[in-house]
Design an enzyme around this catalytic site. Structure first.
Site, mmCIF file in Angstrom:
data_model
loop_
_atom_site.group_PDB
_atom_site.id
_atom_site.type_symbol
_atom_site.label_atom_id
_atom_site.label_comp_id
_atom_site.label_asym_id
_atom_site.label_seq_id
_atom_site.Cartn_x
_atom_site.Cartn_y
_atom_site.Cartn_z
ATOM 1 N N SER A 1 0.848 -1.188 0.000
ATOM 2 C CA SER A 1 0.000 0.000 0.000
ATOM 3 C C SER A 1 0.885 1.241 0.000
ATOM 4 C CB SER A 1 -0.913 0.015 1.230
ATOM 5 O OG SER A 1 -1.641 1.229 1.303
ATOM 6 N N ALA A 2 0.684 2.110 -0.996
ATOM 7 C CA ALA A 2 1.416 3.363 -1.089
ATOM 8 C C ALA A 2 0.425 4.523 -1.018
ATOM 9 C CB ALA A 2 2.238 3.400 -2.373
ATOM 10 N N SER A 3 0.914 5.739 -1.246
ATOM 11 C CA SER A 3 0.064 6.903 -1.048
ATOM 12 C C SER A 3 -1.048 7.014 -2.083
ATOM 13 C CB SER A 3 0.919 8.181 -1.075
ATOM 14 O OG SER A 3 1.656 8.243 -2.279
ATOM 15 N N GLN B 1 -2.802 0.865 -4.045
ATOM 16 C CA GLN B 1 -2.391 -0.357 -3.364
ATOM 17 C C GLN B 1 -2.545 -1.517 -4.337
ATOM 18 O OE1 GLN B 1 -5.198 0.432 -0.113
ATOM 19 N NE2 GLN B 1 -6.175 -1.548 -0.514
ATOM 20 N N VAL B 2 -1.787 -2.593 -4.073
ATOM 21 C CA VAL B 2 -1.718 -3.718 -5.001
ATOM 22 C C VAL B 2 -2.287 -4.961 -4.339
ATOM 23 C CG1 VAL B 2 -0.207 -5.179 -6.389
ATOM 24 C CG2 VAL B 2 0.317 -2.742 -6.123
ATOM 25 N N ASP C 1 14.072 3.899 -11.752
ATOM 26 C CA ASP C 1 14.006 3.618 -10.309
ATOM 27 C C ASP C 1 14.439 2.177 -10.063
ATOM 28 O OD1 ASP C 1 13.557 4.167 -7.641
ATOM 29 O OD2 ASP C 1 11.412 3.748 -7.727
#
Length: 527
Positions: free
Chosen positions: A202-204, A207-208, A360
């Site tokens: 979960s990111a800002s 989410q996966v 990245d």
């Protein structure tokens, strides 16, 4: 960033202004009262007195039009709600900083600035990073942009925002289900045989989740969190208007491209809301692999367009281990050194032969898959090298690999010279940076993987990579060079690979080893 150049001093003013806003709200944390007149009142009065000219009237009208356009885009309700959240976040940040003893230090820094003294921006950078973390989504993304853009932002902020982690609490499954069904236009069960409620990450912004298609294929589903779009539009609109207002109040900033940079950041981050663009990036990279016969040594996830949309991205689920997991690599590859070379070759070839390159490549985004191939993940951040600087970049890469400081100096001059540059002095400074890179030490650490498994991994110190990149930028700046952001993205990835090579294949000579192409073309050997 479309070749835009900007003086770090302009970005420094913007960052210091945001930090000052937090400090002016500090009394809310203690007494809940307005702070009254802010330090920006005097410049505003000066601007008002000068507004009689035709140019100033035109600029004022344009500023008002920009404000109205931003409000219309984000919606007045979203702007008002986000404004209240920003006030609360600023007050909470000031209170925490006061409790930790950092508020006084930040105030002293502002006072020294007011007296015209030279200051260390580290206290303001820490305060701003705290605020960005509390504001969430947009500002976490902006913090990561700052961390990856040492050619645009001052070193103190680049270092501090390395700590701006894009990991947040997940949204409940019911809300995620509504997003998926609304965007795909079908009930969940008409697309997926199963859909795990607990996310893998979960990111800002998203989410996966792991899921299984009706065909039986296991997939990863990236879902945008509800409401994030309006938050980003409101926040980025505020930043754009703040930059436009600063430029209006201080016309000399117009020469620094500040507004152009902020507008480009705004456009780039809003593009991230449209997952079809990331899908296109993945497919572009996959086409590059296929075109060059690289599919047997490298892979990017196959996308599922029929189960994807602007807020949902469904793709093949990769299983593997990070490139720095020594034990895991040996489990899936009979020749770990060659696997590393494959990763380096594919990435360097993509810089030259693909429309985009992965920007990245930290260990979490490079996996050694169960079939031994290198898997490239997360194409949300990609780079594009303009044709006019490609040959300079190519020369820089070759010179870097050869340890040729003078060759690197010539390439840097071709890329970013803005006047007369002393090649010998620049080469001497570059040589000192090369010596630092050569002197980096590796570290092997033990990490737990499950209740009964401990594996050895190579520790990559991201702070060392950042410091080296900042050193390159400092050397360029002190010698009269202004480098594009694409250069910083490219060099940071090259430094990662240089570290991977030193750690996993210390005896490898990338210049003379026939297995290493460094983007020069020729065959890529898979042993």
């Amino acid at each position: 960033m479309k070749g835009l150049r900007v003086h770090a001093s302009a970005m420094l003013r913007l960052l210091r202004g945001l930090a000052l806003l937090t400090l002016t709200l500090a009394p809310w944390a203690f007494c809940g009262q307005s702070v009254g007149r802010t330090p920006t009142a005097a410049p505003a009065a000066t601007a008002s007195a000068a507004s009689g000219s035709g140019d100033r009237d035109r600029q004022a009208r344009q500023l008002l039009e920009d404000v109205l356009a931003v409000v219309q885009s984000a919606g007045p309700e979203a702007g008002a709600v986000r404004g209240l959240q920003a006030l609360q976040a600023a007050a909470a940040t000031a209170l925490e900083a006061a409790q930790d003893g950092e508020l006084q230090e930040a105030l002293q820094t502002i006072q020294s600035l007011a007296r015209g003294q030279s200051v260390d921006d580290a206290p303001l950078a820490r305060l701003l990073r705290r605020l960005f973390q509390k504001l969430g989504s947009t500002y976490v993304k902006l913090g990561q942009f700052i961390a990856s853009s040492p050619t645009l932002f001052p070193a103190a902020y680049v270092r501090e925002f390395q700590r701006c982690l894009d990991a947040t609490e997940p949204v409940g499954f019911r809300a995620i289900r509504r997003v998926v069904e609304a965007d795909l236009g079908l009930p969940l069960g008409r697309v997926f045989a199963s859909f795990e409620e607990t996310p893998l990450a979960s990111a800002s912004v998203a989410q996966v989740h792991a899921a299984v298609l009706l065909s039986g294929e296991r997939v990863a589903v990236k879902v945008q969190k509800p409401g994030v779009g309006q938050i980003l539009k409101a926040d980025l609109g505020f930043l754009f208007i703040a930059a436009r207002t600063l430029e209006f109040l201080s016309p000399e900033l117009a020469r620094s491209s500040l507004v152009d940079i902020v507008a480009e950041i705004r456009s780039s981050m809003l593009d991230e809301l449209d997952f079809t663009k990331e899908l296109e990036n993945i497919e572009t990279f996959r086409s590059f692999l296929q075109r060059n016969g690289l599919e047997r040594i490298a892979a990017a996830p196959r996308t599922i367009p029929e189960a994807s949309s602007k807020r949902v991205l469904t793709m093949e689920l990769f299983n593997g281990v990070p490139l720095t997991d020594l034990e895991g690599i040996r489990q899936y590859s009979s020749n770990p050194e060659q696997t590393l070379i494959n990763a380096l070759n594919v990435w360097s070839m993509s810089v030259r032969g693909c429309e985009i390159f992965h920007a990245d490549v930290h260990a979490g985004n490079l996996l050694v898959l169960e079939d031994g191939r290198v898997g490239f993940l997360d194409f949300g951040i990609v780079g594009r090298i303009p044709s006019e600087i490609w040959f300079a970049v190519e020369g820089l890469v070759a010179s870097f690999a050869a340890g040729d400081a003078r060759g690197m100096a010539r390439s840097l001059m071709a890329m970013g010279a803005t006047g007369t540059v002393d090649e010998t002095a620049l080469a001497d400074d570059v040589a000192s940076v090369l010596a630092r890179i050569a002197g980096l030490e590796s570290e092997v650490v033990l990490r737990g993987r499950g209740p009964e498994k401990v594996v050895a991994e190579v520790a990559l110190d991201s702070e060392q990579v950042t410091d080296l990149l900042l050193e390159v930028v400092r050397v360029a700046d002190e010698n009269g060079l202004k480098l594009p952001r694409e250069f910083a993205l490219l060099v940071k990835q090259a430094l990662y690979f240089d570290r991977y090579t030193k750690l996993l294949a210390p005896d490898l000579d990338p210049v003379r080893d026939s297995r290493v192409s460094l983007g020069r073309g020729g065959s890529v050997i898979d042993v």
